[in-house]
Write a protein that holds these residues in place. Structure first.
Motif, PDB file in Angstrom:
ATOM      1  N   PHE A 432      -6.917  12.397   9.387  1.00  0.00           N
ATOM      2  CA  PHE A 432      -7.484  11.249   8.692  1.00  0.00           C
ATOM      3  C   PHE A 432      -7.072  11.255   7.219  1.00  0.00           C
ATOM      4  O   PHE A 432      -6.739  10.217   6.648  1.00  0.00           O
ATOM      5  CB  PHE A 432      -9.017  11.249   8.809  1.00  0.00           C
ATOM      6  CG  PHE A 432      -9.518  10.799  10.141  1.00  0.00           C
ATOM      7  CD1 PHE A 432      -9.328   9.486  10.567  1.00  0.00           C
ATOM      8  CD2 PHE A 432     -10.180  11.662  10.984  1.00  0.00           C
ATOM      9  CE1 PHE A 432      -9.790   9.065  11.796  1.00  0.00           C
ATOM     10  CE2 PHE A 432     -10.640  11.253  12.215  1.00  0.00           C
ATOM     11  CZ  PHE A 432     -10.452   9.942  12.626  1.00  0.00           C
ATOM     12  N   TYR A 433      -7.124  12.433   6.602  1.00  0.00           N
ATOM     13  CA  TYR A 433      -6.776  12.524   5.186  1.00  0.00           C
ATOM     14  C   TYR A 433      -5.350  12.056   4.940  1.00  0.00           C
ATOM     15  O   TYR A 433      -5.096  11.227   4.053  1.00  0.00           O
ATOM     16  CB  TYR A 433      -6.940  13.975   4.712  1.00  0.00           C
ATOM     17  CG  TYR A 433      -6.309  14.239   3.364  1.00  0.00           C
ATOM     18  CD1 TYR A 433      -6.961  13.869   2.193  1.00  0.00           C
ATOM     19  CD2 TYR A 433      -5.057  14.846   3.264  1.00  0.00           C
ATOM     20  CE1 TYR A 433      -6.393  14.104   0.957  1.00  0.00           C
ATOM     21  CE2 TYR A 433      -4.479  15.078   2.028  1.00  0.00           C
ATOM     22  CZ  TYR A 433      -5.151  14.706   0.888  1.00  0.00           C
ATOM     23  OH  TYR A 433      -4.569  14.930  -0.340  1.00  0.00           O
ATOM     24  N   HIS A 434      -4.405  12.564   5.723  1.00  0.00           N
ATOM     25  CA  HIS A 434      -3.008  12.195   5.503  1.00  0.00           C
ATOM     26  C   HIS A 434      -2.747  10.741   5.909  1.00  0.00           C
ATOM     27  O   HIS A 434      -1.868  10.084   5.313  1.00  0.00           O
ATOM     28  CB  HIS A 434      -2.088  13.151   6.263  1.00  0.00           C
ATOM     29  CG  HIS A 434      -2.035  14.515   5.673  1.00  0.00           C
ATOM     30  ND1 HIS A 434      -1.363  14.799   4.508  1.00  0.00           N
ATOM     31  CD2 HIS A 434      -2.581  15.699   6.083  1.00  0.00           C
ATOM     32  CE1 HIS A 434      -1.488  16.077   4.217  1.00  0.00           C
ATOM     33  NE2 HIS A 434      -2.226  16.649   5.152  1.00  0.00           N
ATOM     34  N   PHE A 435      -3.487  10.248   6.890  1.00  0.00           N
ATOM     35  CA  PHE A 435      -3.327   8.839   7.268  1.00  0.00           C
ATOM     36  C   PHE A 435      -3.656   7.929   6.089  1.00  0.00           C
ATOM     37  O   PHE A 435      -2.884   7.029   5.738  1.00  0.00           O
ATOM     38  CB  PHE A 435      -4.239   8.514   8.453  1.00  0.00           C
ATOM     39  CG  PHE A 435      -4.352   7.039   8.743  1.00  0.00           C
ATOM     40  CD1 PHE A 435      -3.346   6.367   9.421  1.00  0.00           C
ATOM     41  CD2 PHE A 435      -5.465   6.317   8.325  1.00  0.00           C
ATOM     42  CE1 PHE A 435      -3.451   5.006   9.673  1.00  0.00           C
ATOM     43  CE2 PHE A 435      -5.575   4.964   8.580  1.00  0.00           C
ATOM     44  CZ  PHE A 435      -4.558   4.305   9.257  1.00  0.00           C
ATOM     45  N   PHE A 436      -4.801   8.163   5.445  1.00  0.00           N
ATOM     46  CA  PHE A 436      -5.183   7.318   4.324  1.00  0.00           C
ATOM     47  C   PHE A 436      -4.281   7.557   3.112  1.00  0.00           C
ATOM     48  O   PHE A 436      -3.994   6.626   2.355  1.00  0.00           O
ATOM     49  CB  PHE A 436      -6.650   7.562   3.955  1.00  0.00           C
ATOM     50  CG  PHE A 436      -7.616   6.905   4.891  1.00  0.00           C
ATOM     51  CD1 PHE A 436      -7.760   5.531   4.912  1.00  0.00           C
ATOM     52  CD2 PHE A 436      -8.367   7.656   5.787  1.00  0.00           C
ATOM     53  CE1 PHE A 436      -8.643   4.912   5.788  1.00  0.00           C
ATOM     54  CE2 PHE A 436      -9.250   7.046   6.661  1.00  0.00           C
ATOM     55  CZ  PHE A 436      -9.389   5.669   6.659  1.00  0.00           C
ATOM     56  N   ALA A 437      -3.825   8.801   2.922  1.00  0.00           N
ATOM     57  CA  ALA A 437      -2.922   9.079   1.802  1.00  0.00           C
ATOM     58  C   ALA A 437      -1.612   8.308   1.966  1.00  0.00           C
ATOM     59  O   ALA A 437      -1.101   7.717   1.006  1.00  0.00           O
ATOM     60  CB  ALA A 437      -2.656  10.581   1.709  1.00  0.00           C
ATOM     61  N   VAL A 438      -1.059   8.307   3.173  1.00  0.00           N
ATOM     62  CA  VAL A 438       0.176   7.559   3.433  1.00  0.00           C
ATOM     63  C   VAL A 438      -0.063   6.064   3.248  1.00  0.00           C
ATOM     64  O   VAL A 438       0.768   5.356   2.654  1.00  0.00           O
ATOM     65  CB  VAL A 438       0.697   7.854   4.853  1.00  0.00           C
ATOM     66  CG1 VAL A 438       1.809   6.889   5.233  1.00  0.00           C
ATOM     67  CG2 VAL A 438       1.205   9.292   4.945  1.00  0.00           C
ATOM     68  N   ALA A 439      -1.201   5.586   3.747  1.00  0.00           N
ATOM     69  CA  ALA A 439      -1.491   4.155   3.633  1.00  0.00           C
ATOM     70  C   ALA A 439      -1.599   3.731   2.169  1.00  0.00           C
ATOM     71  O   ALA A 439      -1.037   2.702   1.767  1.00  0.00           O
ATOM     72  CB  ALA A 439      -2.787   3.833   4.376  1.00  0.00           C
ATOM     73  N   LEU A 440      -2.293   4.525   1.350  1.00  0.00           N
ATOM     74  CA  LEU A 440      -2.433   4.181  -0.063  1.00  0.00           C
ATOM     75  C   LEU A 440      -1.089   4.222  -0.783  1.00  0.00           C
ATOM     76  O   LEU A 440      -0.796   3.355  -1.623  1.00  0.00           O
ATOM     77  CB  LEU A 440      -3.431   5.134  -0.727  1.00  0.00           C
ATOM     78  CG  LEU A 440      -4.888   4.987  -0.290  1.00  0.00           C
ATOM     79  CD1 LEU A 440      -5.750   6.074  -0.905  1.00  0.00           C
ATOM     80  CD2 LEU A 440      -5.431   3.610  -0.686  1.00  0.00           C
ATOM     81  N   LEU A 441      -0.269   5.230  -0.466  1.00  0.00           N
ATOM     82  CA  LEU A 441       1.055   5.304  -1.083  1.00  0.00           C
ATOM     83  C   LEU A 441       1.912   4.113  -0.667  1.00  0.00           C
ATOM     84  O   LEU A 441       2.633   3.528  -1.495  1.00  0.00           O
ATOM     85  CB  LEU A 441       1.743   6.617  -0.696  1.00  0.00           C
ATOM     86  CG  LEU A 441       3.157   6.830  -1.267  1.00  0.00           C
ATOM     87  CD1 LEU A 441       3.126   6.842  -2.789  1.00  0.00           C
ATOM     88  CD2 LEU A 441       3.763   8.130  -0.727  1.00  0.00           C
ATOM     89  N   ALA A 442       1.831   3.736   0.602  1.00  0.00           N
ATOM     90  CA  ALA A 442       2.609   2.587   1.081  1.00  0.00           C
ATOM     91  C   ALA A 442       2.159   1.304   0.383  1.00  0.00           C
ATOM     92  O   ALA A 442       2.993   0.456   0.022  1.00  0.00           O
ATOM     93  CB  ALA A 442       2.465   2.454   2.592  1.00  0.00           C
ATOM     94  N   ILE A 443       0.846   1.161   0.189  1.00  0.00           N
ATOM     95  CA  ILE A 443       0.336  -0.024  -0.513  1.00  0.00           C
ATOM     96  C   ILE A 443       0.866  -0.065  -1.946  1.00  0.00           C
ATOM     97  O   ILE A 443       1.306  -1.104  -2.441  1.00  0.00           O
ATOM     98  CB  ILE A 443      -1.206  -0.025  -0.488  1.00  0.00           C
ATOM     99  CG1 ILE A 443      -1.715  -0.237   0.939  1.00  0.00           C
ATOM    100  CG2 ILE A 443      -1.765  -1.096  -1.415  1.00  0.00           C
ATOM    101  CD1 ILE A 443      -3.200  -0.005   1.094  1.00  0.00           C
ATOM    102  N   TRP A 444       0.837   1.087  -2.599  1.00  0.00           N
ATOM    103  CA  TRP A 444       1.348   1.160  -3.982  1.00  0.00           C
ATOM    104  C   TRP A 444       2.827   0.789  -4.041  1.00  0.00           C
ATOM    105  O   TRP A 444       3.247   0.001  -4.903  1.00  0.00           O
ATOM    106  CB  TRP A 444       1.124   2.558  -4.538  1.00  0.00           C
ATOM    107  CG  TRP A 444       1.895   2.833  -5.794  1.00  0.00           C
ATOM    108  CD1 TRP A 444       3.014   3.593  -5.929  1.00  0.00           C
ATOM    109  CD2 TRP A 444       1.607   2.335  -7.098  1.00  0.00           C
ATOM    110  NE1 TRP A 444       3.450   3.609  -7.223  1.00  0.00           N
ATOM    111  CE2 TRP A 444       2.594   2.836  -7.961  1.00  0.00           C
ATOM    112  CE3 TRP A 444       0.613   1.505  -7.612  1.00  0.00           C
ATOM    113  CZ2 TRP A 444       2.613   2.541  -9.329  1.00  0.00           C
ATOM    114  CZ3 TRP A 444       0.638   1.210  -8.977  1.00  0.00           C
ATOM    115  CH2 TRP A 444       1.619   1.727  -9.804  1.00  0.00           C
ATOM    116  N   ILE A 445       3.610   1.322  -3.122  1.00  0.00           N
ATOM    117  CA  ILE A 445       5.044   1.015  -3.109  1.00  0.00           C
ATOM    118  C   ILE A 445       5.268  -0.464  -2.833  1.00  0.00           C
ATOM    119  O   ILE A 445       6.105  -1.114  -3.476  1.00  0.00           O
ATOM    120  CB  ILE A 445       5.768   1.884  -2.055  1.00  0.00           C
ATOM    121  CG1 ILE A 445       5.730   3.364  -2.461  1.00  0.00           C
ATOM    122  CG2 ILE A 445       7.211   1.429  -1.866  1.00  0.00           C
ATOM    123  CD1 ILE A 445       6.276   4.303  -1.398  1.00  0.00           C
TER     124      ILE A 445
END
Length: 838
Positions: A432-445
């Protein structure tokens, strides 16, 4: 001796009754259908426990498959637990050290992580091999195992008790003749194409693509001893070495793919025109040669959720019960770990006999839930990564880029995901932690690439027209506005959880000495975390497909918006009220000064306003959820959402902000003293507050101060802790002369126990550590002194005790009693400390 083909070698006679019973009467404790990965592993595990096992296989010839050729490190570890590690030897197996992801020609290495408890930090390794060779080694191990008989036969049906429905054994055909095999427990492990699944499992496998396999000869891979995942415009491509000269290439081709149609040359046309150009240059020659050879084979990529085994006398396992996309190569890792877990749960110590059907079913229920720590992670990761890597939607492509950039960050950003994939890390929370981390990074990009630097999702939504009537927006702007509103909802649900956790963490600091209260707070923290993550994930998956959340014209289904929003609003408001009232029974008992009490009232008044805003928002949700114009009709509820969220943040920050104002106020007072040419006094609000509240002890040795300083003011004392940080010489001078410092005396405490909790009334400072030597050579007696901890870095941790090196500064104030009699309410002491350090 175990037997094969139901006939012993001429030189071998039955060596024990169990073997004769299996060979002649076809009776055993366990009958296993399928001598594949899981069937062989279970036969060995149960046979070594003393169980009598009959292992049935349709054909004992070496199988030839294009999947089941990569064993992750977690599977290697399970193989060692089963005592089958030697099955990886002498089959030309290749060491696998991790993955290489190639994204449009850009590469990133993802090695397997070292175990946290491994002092040598050695990275684990997986193995890749020809599937058939490995299977044959497993079958040989099963044949060598005592209590196991391997028989080549075709299982055609199950033998049932007509009255109870319990499975009694297996009906089969051996050499064209009908045959029967009986056991107290029948295990079905006949693979992805199981003939028994349909009757006993309600779920059916879902397959939306196939892996087409090629065998490359002497391919030059970019990174040896690594699996390669090639990402581009099409579905993912896998490359991994399975022998000294052989490399497996697996190409995912979805159903009805236009480029693989007969019109465009079929699968070979797709491989030559689409796949070949996307491969690394050094791999292309061997790949093209493999296409020309024409040796193409396929396997369906299926997904089947696991089911609980509830049929008496029977267990369905392996791919017959649970499948995931083979992209991550986790199938054999799951199978071997299932064999380890099941053999432990069915051990003779726990289940003396398999005739005890109720006990077996109970253990199978435990098996279903205990395996989830590993299998749920691998299953979710396999399906999620395939959906991501095979994406052709612009938004999912953005998430794909975010995932690749996340891997580029290295460290924990690759150790966590690949540790999950390899079966090394078995904690779903890490996923779950890495899922949300990837999602937030993707949103930022995604936002950065679009040139939008206003990070808050609601601001971006406004940029595209949120707050205006939908009819006044272009279709593209309407889609973007709704997409960022969807992102805003995810952030809001997480924000609500974080603000609640901030308050609960503050309670931990304040009420550390109340065990019942702390237990309630811990339970509340778990509820808040689980609830916030559940609602955030629910928002992400509100529609199927996900894009329908912002593109209403797509075909698909969505949750009932009103029901989902009301469920979250109810949970949010209920938790706000609960967290608000939790400390009230404790706080009303505290004795505080008026200014402290008024400050506390102000904080709780803001908390009450947060609850009021939450209730108001809930009232406005109904029209927002039913409006046909979401960009305009949702604004009233959205405004109160903002008010609620921002007020909650202010509330959560007030206790920390107070400390800042205390420090600034103390510095301003010191500056004012300098301007009046007074001796500078450096005050530590932590110490002066504690001293002023008379947390006192009675020392044994007499202490006398020089004449003229019998009325020292504790609230104005200089703390040596801060003085030494700036100028030790100045501190020493002020200790001998200066504003009220002549009366300070250092007292060394040798005991590490918590002095406020001295139990015996007559215990003195001497017996608890004591004063070393006379406090003052001038003699005299002063019985009442205050003791303030000078090294006050951890005042909240007084309960844990003082260090032997801590210095206590004494100063005369008012009369006190012994520690036992002067022991105050723990909450009052704590609140005094709070007023000292903010």
């Amino acid at each position: 001796m175990p037997l094969m083909l139901d006939s012993p070698p001429p030189e071998a006679a039955p060596s024990d009754p169990g073997e004769e019973r299996r060979r002649l009467h076809h009776e055993a404790d366990v009958v296993i259908i399928g001598a594949g990965i899981l069937g062989c592993a279970l036969a060995v595990a149960l046979g070594n426990q003393g169980r009598s096992v009959i292992l049935l296989e349709r054909s004992l010839k070496q199988p030839d498959r294009i999947v089941g050729e990569l064993l992750q490190p977690g599977g290697v570890a399970a193989l060692e637990k089963l005592g089958l590690r030697d099955c990886l030897e002498d089959i030309d197996a290749i060491k696998v050290e991790g993955y290489e992801v190639i994204y449009y020609g850009e590469e990133v290495r993802i090695p397997y992580p070292a175990a946290a408890d491994d002092t040598e930090k050695k990275r684990p390794q997986g193995r890749s091999f020809h599937h058939g060779r490995f299977i044959q080694r497993l079958r040989e191990a099963a044949m060598r195992t005592p209590n196991v008989t391997v028989i080549e036969t075709t299982a055609t049906d199950l033998v049932k008790n007509g009255w109870t429905g319990q499975i009694l054994g297996v009906e089969g055909k051996t050499k064209g003749e009908k045959d029967y095999f009986f056991g107290a427990l029948t295990i079905i492990a006949d693979g992805y194409a199981s003939k028994f699944r349909k009757e006993y499992i309600k779920h059916t496998p879902v397959s939306k693509s196939k892996f087409w396999g090629l065998e490359l000869i002497d391919a030059d891979l970019p990174l040896p001893h690594h699996g390669h995942v090639v990402l581009g415009d099409g579905a993912p491509i896998l490359l991994y070495q399975i022998g000294t000269h052989e490399t497996r290439a697996l190409i995912d081709i979805p159903e009805n793919l236009p480029s693989a149609s007969v019109k465009n040359g079929g699968v070979k046309g797709h491989l030559r025109d689409i796949v070949l150009p996307s491969l690394p240059k050094k791999v292309q020659p061997s790949f093209e040669a493999a296409i020309d050879s024409g040796a193409l084979r396929s396997m369906p990529n299926s997904f089947l959720p696991p089911s609980t085994n509830t049929n008496p006398g029977m267990v369905i396992l392996g791919d017959a019960m649970n499948m995931r996309h083979p992209l991550t190569g986790g199938g054999m890792t799951v199978a071997f770990n299932d064999a380890v877990l099941l053999s432990e749960l069915l051990s003779p110590e726990l289940v003396p006999t398999f005739d005890d059907t109720k006990l077996v079913l109970k253990q199978m229920e435990r098996f279903h839930w205990q395996r989830k720590s590993l299998t749920s992670v691998i299953n979710i990761l396999a399906q999620a990564l395939y959906s991501l890597f095979a994406a052709n939607d612009p938004q999912l492509k953005a998430l794909q880029l975010g995932c690749f950039r996340y891997f580029h960050r290295g460290g924990a950003c690759i150790d966590g995901p690949v540790g999950l994939l390899a079966g090394i890390i078995r904690r779903p929370f890490v996923l779950f932690y890495h899922f949300f981390a990837v999602a937030l990074l993707a949103i930022w990009i995604y936002i950065s690439s679009a040139g939008i630097l206003n990070l808050p999702a609601e601001d971006v939504a406004v940029h595209y027209g949120f707050g205006k009537h939908g009819k006044d927006l272009t279709k593209e702007n309407l889609k973007h506005a709704l997409m960022y509103f969807w992102l805003y909802q995810i952030c809001y649900k997480l924000l609500g959880g974080f603000t609640k956790l901030a308050f609960l963490c503050l309670y931990f600091r304040l009420f550390w000495c109340a065990r019942t209260f702390m237990m309630i707070a811990k339970v509340t923290i778990v509820v808040v975390i689980v609830g916030s993550l559940a609602f955030a994930c629910g928002t992400v998956l509100m529609c199927t497909p996900v894009q329908k959340s912002w593109n209403r014209q797509l075909q698909g289904e969505c949750f009932n918006y009103a029901a989902f929003w009301y469920a979250h609003a109810g949970f949010n408001t209920l938790m706000d009220i609960w967290i608000y009232i939790m400390p009230l029974p404790v706080l009303v008992k505290l004795k505080m000064e008026k200014r402290d009490r008024y400050g506390l009232y102000f904080v709780f008044a803001l908390g009450a306003f947060v609850i009021a805003a939450s209730v108001t928002r809930m009232v406005l949700l109904n029209p927002s959820s039913k409006t046909p114009d979401p960009t305009w009709g949702s604004m009233d509820a959205l405004i109160w959402t903002e008010v609620e969220a921002n007020t909650a943040i202010i509330c959560a920050c007030l206790p920390v902000i107070r400390k800042l104002f205390v420090i600034l106020w103390c510095r301003l007072r010191c500056k004012h003293a300098d301007e009046e040419d007074r001796t500078p006094i450096v005050r530590n609000p932590r110490l002066t507050s504690l001293a002023s509240k008379s947390v006192s002890y009675v020392p044994l040795a007499p202490i006398i101060l020089p004449s003229g300083d019998q009325d020292g003011d504790a609230s104005g004392m200089i703390t040596l802790e801060e003085m030494f940080k700036t100028d030790a010489g100045t501190a020493q001078r002020l200790a001998k002369q200066g504003d009220g410092m002549q009366g300070t005396t250092n007292v060394t405490v040798n005991s590490a126990k918590n002095l406020p909790n001295v139990e015996e009334e007559d215990k003195t400072m001497s017996s608890a550590g004591g004063i070393k030597g006379p406090a003052n050579p001038h003699g005299g007696i002063q019985l009442t002194t205050d003791v303030t901890v000078e090294s006050a870095e951890n005042l909240p941790d007084l309960e844990k005790g003082l260090n032997a090196s801590d210095t206590l500064t004494t100063h005369v104030t008012t009369e006190v009693t012994t520690a036992a009699k002067a022991k105050r309410n723990s909450f009052a002491i704590m609140m005094d400390l709070l007023r000292g350090y903010g």
